[in-house]
Design a protein around this motif. Structure first.
Motif, PDB file in Angstrom:
ATOM      1  N   TYR A   4       0.836  -1.177   0.000  1.00 31.16           N
ATOM      2  CA  TYR A   4       0.000   0.000   0.000  1.00 31.16           C
ATOM      3  C   TYR A   4       0.876   1.234   0.000  1.00 31.16           C
ATOM      4  CZ  TYR A   4       1.091  -0.266   4.937  1.00 31.16           C
ATOM      5  OH  TYR A   4       1.749  -0.367   6.127  1.00 31.16           O
ATOM      6  N   GLU A   5       0.268   2.345  -0.353  1.00 29.45           N
ATOM      7  CA  GLU A   5       1.002   3.593  -0.435  1.00 29.45           C
ATOM      8  C   GLU A   5       0.802   4.387   0.838  1.00 29.45           C
ATOM      9  OE1 GLU A   5       0.374   4.188  -5.236  1.00 29.45           O
ATOM     10  OE2 GLU A   5      -0.204   5.747  -3.820  1.00 29.45           O
ATOM     11  N   THR A   6       1.835   5.084   1.246  1.00 28.59           N
ATOM     12  CA  THR A   6       1.732   6.044   2.331  1.00 28.59           C
ATOM     13  C   THR A   6       2.456   7.302   1.886  1.00 28.59           C
ATOM     14  OG1 THR A   6       3.808   5.557   3.470  1.00 28.59           O
ATOM     15  CG2 THR A   6       1.930   4.107   3.934  1.00 28.59           C
ATOM     16  N   GLU A   7       2.332   8.336   2.659  1.00 29.11           N
ATOM     17  CA  GLU A   7       3.095   9.532   2.339  1.00 29.11           C
ATOM     18  C   GLU A   7       4.575   9.283   2.589  1.00 29.11           C
ATOM     19  OE1 GLU A   7      -0.241  12.985   2.925  1.00 29.11           O
ATOM     20  OE2 GLU A   7       1.569  13.031   4.110  1.00 29.11           O
ATOM     21  N   ASP A   8       4.865   8.213   3.353  1.00 28.53           N
ATOM     22  CA  ASP A   8       6.240   7.788   3.567  1.00 28.53           C
ATOM     23  C   ASP A   8       6.356   6.401   2.961  1.00 28.53           C
ATOM     24  OD1 ASP A   8       6.775  10.013   5.640  1.00 28.53           O
ATOM     25  OD2 ASP A   8       5.062   8.924   6.440  1.00 28.53           O
ATOM     26  N   SER A 199      -6.300  -4.899   6.196  1.00 31.24           N
ATOM     27  CA  SER A 199      -7.087  -4.769   4.972  1.00 31.24           C
ATOM     28  C   SER A 199      -6.556  -3.664   4.065  1.00 31.24           C
ATOM     29  CB  SER A 199      -8.556  -4.471   5.317  1.00 31.24           C
ATOM     30  OG  SER A 199      -9.108  -5.501   6.097  1.00 31.24           O
ATOM     31  N   VAL A 200      -5.589  -2.885   4.550  1.00 31.78           N
ATOM     32  CA  VAL A 200      -5.039  -1.779   3.779  1.00 31.78           C
ATOM     33  C   VAL A 200      -4.260  -2.309   2.576  1.00 31.78           C
ATOM     34  CG1 VAL A 200      -3.273   0.023   3.837  1.00 31.78           C
ATOM     35  CG2 VAL A 200      -4.970  -0.116   5.655  1.00 31.78           C
ATOM     36  N   ASP A 201      -4.462  -1.692   1.398  1.00 35.38           N
ATOM     37  CA  ASP A 201      -3.738  -2.097   0.201  1.00 35.38           C
ATOM     38  C   ASP A 201      -3.451  -0.867  -0.653  1.00 35.38           C
ATOM     39  OD1 ASP A 201      -6.152  -1.481  -0.985  1.00 35.38           O
ATOM     40  OD2 ASP A 201      -6.771  -3.570  -1.245  1.00 35.38           O
ATOM     41  N   SER A 205      -4.597   5.434   1.260  1.00 35.23           N
ATOM     42  CA  SER A 205      -3.573   6.391   1.659  1.00 35.23           C
ATOM     43  C   SER A 205      -3.431   6.339   3.178  1.00 35.23           C
ATOM     44  CB  SER A 205      -3.974   7.808   1.225  1.00 35.23           C
ATOM     45  OG  SER A 205      -3.130   8.775   1.824  1.00 35.23           O
ATOM     46  N   VAL A 206      -2.191   6.305   3.663  1.00 36.21           N
ATOM     47  CA  VAL A 206      -1.927   6.255   5.106  1.00 36.21           C
ATOM     48  C   VAL A 206      -0.913   7.338   5.456  1.00 36.21           C
ATOM     49  CG1 VAL A 206      -1.213   4.818   7.051  1.00 36.21           C
ATOM     50  CG2 VAL A 206      -2.282   3.759   5.063  1.00 36.21           C
ATOM     51  N   LYS A 207      -1.199   8.119   6.494  1.00 37.84           N
ATOM     52  CA  LYS A 207      -0.252   9.144   6.903  1.00 37.84           C
ATOM     53  C   LYS A 207      -0.379   9.419   8.399  1.00 37.84           C
ATOM     54  CE  LYS A 207      -3.201  13.193   6.066  1.00 37.84           C
ATOM     55  NZ  LYS A 207      -3.312  14.498   5.352  1.00 37.84           N
ATOM     56  N   VAL A 208       0.661  10.038   8.960  1.00 37.36           N
ATOM     57  CA  VAL A 208       0.625  10.502  10.347  1.00 37.36           C
ATOM     58  C   VAL A 208       0.115  11.936  10.338  1.00 37.36           C
ATOM     59  CG1 VAL A 208       1.964  10.983  12.428  1.00 37.36           C
ATOM     60  CG2 VAL A 208       2.521   8.996  11.006  1.00 37.36           C
ATOM     61  N   ASP A 209      -0.907  12.202  11.144  1.00 38.96           N
ATOM     62  CA  ASP A 209      -1.541  13.518  11.148  1.00 38.96           C
ATOM     63  C   ASP A 209      -1.549  14.099  12.556  1.00 38.96           C
ATOM     64  OD1 ASP A 209      -2.888  15.771  10.299  1.00 38.96           O
ATOM     65  OD2 ASP A 209      -4.862  14.836  10.420  1.00 38.96           O
ATOM     66  N   GLY A 210      -0.372  14.427  13.051  1.00 37.07           N
ATOM     67  CA  GLY A 210      -0.277  15.096  14.344  1.00 37.07           C
ATOM     68  C   GLY A 210      -0.334  14.157  15.532  1.00 37.07           C
ATOM     69  N   LYS A 225      -7.174   6.659   4.627  1.00 34.60           N
ATOM     70  CA  LYS A 225      -8.245   7.142   3.755  1.00 34.60           C
ATOM     71  C   LYS A 225      -8.303   6.313   2.477  1.00 34.60           C
ATOM     72  CE  LYS A 225      -8.458  12.052   5.057  1.00 34.60           C
ATOM     73  NZ  LYS A 225      -8.379  13.443   4.545  1.00 34.60           N
ATOM     74  N   PRO A 226      -9.511   5.940   2.054  1.00 39.41           N
ATOM     75  CA  PRO A 226      -9.660   5.262   0.758  1.00 39.41           C
ATOM     76  C   PRO A 226      -9.328   6.220  -0.379  1.00 39.41           C
ATOM     77  CG  PRO A 226     -11.608   4.944   2.142  1.00 39.41           C
ATOM     78  CD  PRO A 226     -10.794   6.025   2.778  1.00 39.41           C
ATOM     79  N   LYS A 227      -8.683   5.696  -1.425  1.00 39.25           N
ATOM     80  CA  LYS A 227      -8.452   6.489  -2.632  1.00 39.25           C
ATOM     81  C   LYS A 227      -9.611   6.338  -3.614  1.00 39.25           C
ATOM     82  CE  LYS A 227      -3.394   6.085  -2.544  1.00 39.25           C
ATOM     83  NZ  LYS A 227      -2.217   5.572  -3.301  1.00 39.25           N
ATOM     84  N   GLN A 228     -10.415   5.295  -3.413  1.00 42.54           N
ATOM     85  CA  GLN A 228     -11.487   4.987  -4.351  1.00 42.54           C
ATOM     86  C   GLN A 228     -12.746   5.799  -4.054  1.00 42.54           C
ATOM     87  OE1 GLN A 228     -11.167   0.859  -3.057  1.00 42.54           O
ATOM     88  NE2 GLN A 228     -10.983   0.241  -5.200  1.00 42.54           N
ATOM     89  N   SER A 229     -13.523   6.061  -5.090  1.00 44.64           N
ATOM     90  CA  SER A 229     -14.839   6.658  -4.910  1.00 44.64           C
ATOM     91  C   SER A 229     -15.865   5.525  -4.833  1.00 44.64           C
ATOM     92  CB  SER A 229     -15.161   7.588  -6.084  1.00 44.64           C
ATOM     93  OG  SER A 229     -15.161   6.867  -7.311  1.00 44.64           O
TER      94      SER A 229
END
Length: 412
Positions: A4-8, A199-201, A205-210, A225-229
């Motif tokens: 899966y993708e993350t900001e890192d 379940s994340v793939d 999107s996965v990130k640290v937010d504070g 957050k899901p990237k899909q609509s």
């Protein structure tokens, strides 16, 4: 679990491998199966009323590092209080929904202390839980009610459920001591976090937010957050204890906006060893005791010992697990839809409910009629999980909108 993708994103595959390995060692499962009816079963949520008291100043951490911290967390001992409520957007049935849920789980011949009956109450309303754990073979969850209490206790090979209101006891046995599958305390933020992270793939999107402070402890906030609509899931926030890596709070907000559907968190927590007496239980004098193992054997005998397979409700498994359990799975990631062929031609059940009336008509009044290439059916909606029951006996269910369900049925 797919990459899966993350900001890192650097090293994400390594984090994924470590996460999988950790989960193989530490299964996060309920002490006993909780059978819950229909869509509500797949969407049992925990929503505490928590107030964060400031954002602590913590060292920087990447999403990959925080996921690794959760995976490597090996907290064996804890006790605390969890505040729970659920906002699925279900219709107000004047209390009837509780009876339907517990009746479906109990099957009419069980005990009010059976966890599969009692824990369905978490599907609606506001509740307070006391939880405790001391290793893989000792856990306790108590559901506090007005003037009463329900406790579920796992101690070695024994599993006890006690309903003080009815003075009924449910008893069953786990696997032999030393061979038992490791269990975590049910109804905690970690249970929800484990299910989400495995379940994340690459649709996520996965990130640290504070940072945040939960139950007096400093925590990092991980946002998924899901990237899909087309999915009903908007975002998931997990507050992770900065010291132990234990999830302290879990919040799921729907894509439609508004209040959280699921928000599980501690109002008080301690990682000290609970007193050994916490997990002791002796049936009170005069209590009615139901032996679950004996009841299971009786039910199998009544069914001709067909060995009916018990599976999880659709939103409590990954797509891969659903496929292995006999469900067809359409789509990918957050847009996955489980397809179940009930064999019940004609759509909704048509028997009488509670002494009379057309049950199919009653249930139909709670849903929206739809039609398409597949024929006709009814969509039942919550703020999180939606289900389409077609007239040819198929059920399409997932955390997707109505249009996605109809599209899947047309393609099927």
């Amino acid at each position: 679990m797919a990459p899966y993708e993350t900001e890192d994103s650097t090293g994400a595959a390594q984090a994924d491998d470590e996460l999988r390995a950790e989960r193989r060692r530490k299964a996060a499962r309920y002490v006993v199966p909780v059978a819950v009816m229909g869509v509500a079963a797949a969407t049992i949520g925990l929503v505490p009323a928590l107030a964060n008291s400031g954002d602590p100043d913590l060292p920087k951490i990447t999403a990959q590092e925080l996921i690794n911290k959760i995976a490597k967390s090996d907290v064996q001992q804890l006790s605390g209080t969890v505040k729970i409520s659920t906002d699925l957007g279900l219709p107000d049935l004047g209390g009837l929904e509780g009876g339907l849920l517990s009746g479906a789980a109990q099957g009419g011949d069980g005990s009010s202390a059976d966890p599969s009956t009692k824990l369905t109450e978490l599907a609606s309303g506001t509740h307070t839980l006391r939880v405790a754990a001391d290793g893989p073979e000792k856990q306790k969850v108590s559901l506090l009610e007005s003037g009463a209490e329900y406790s579920l206790i796992h101690n070695g090979t024994d599993v006890w459920g006690y309903d003080s209101k009815s003075n009924e006891v449910y008893h069953s046995t786990a696997a032999d001591s030393g061979k038992a599958e490791q269990h975590e305390t049910p109804a905690t933020p970690k249970n929800f976090a484990d299910e989400v992270l495995k379940s994340v793939d690459d649709t996520t999107s996965v990130k640290v937010d504070g940072t945040a402070q939960v139950a007096g402890r400093d925590a990092y906030r991980l946002v998924v957050k899901p990237k899909q609509s087309g999915t009903t899931v908007g975002a998931i926030s997990i507050a992770v204890d900065a010291k132990t890596g234990t999830p302290l709070k879990f919040t799921l907000t729907p894509s439609s906006g508004g209040a959280a559907v699921i928000d599980a968190g501690y109002t008080q927590v301690s990682f000290a060893k609970p007193a050994a007496s916490t997990f002791d239980f002796t049936p009170p004098k005069g209590a009615k005791v139901t032996e679950g193992d004996r009841l299971d054997k009786a039910n199998k005998a009544a069914k001709g010992d067909k060995g009916d397979k018990i599976t999880k409700a659709p939103g409590q498994s990954t797509p891969e697990e659903l496929g292995k359990n006999g469900f067809d799975v359409l789509g990918k990631g957050w847009n996955s839809i489980a397809v179940i062929d009930t064999g019940n031609k004609g759509g909704l059940p048509s028997g009488s409910a509670s002494g009379g009336g057309d049950l199919g008509g009653f249930l139909g009044s709670l849903g929206d009629p739809v039609s398409g290439k597949f024929g006709k059916g009814t969509v039942f909606s919550t703020r999180l999980v939606n289900a389409l029951i077609t007239d040819d006996g198929k059920v399409y269910v997932g955390a997707v909108d109505k249009a996605a369900l109809v599209k899947a049925a047309n393609a099927g």
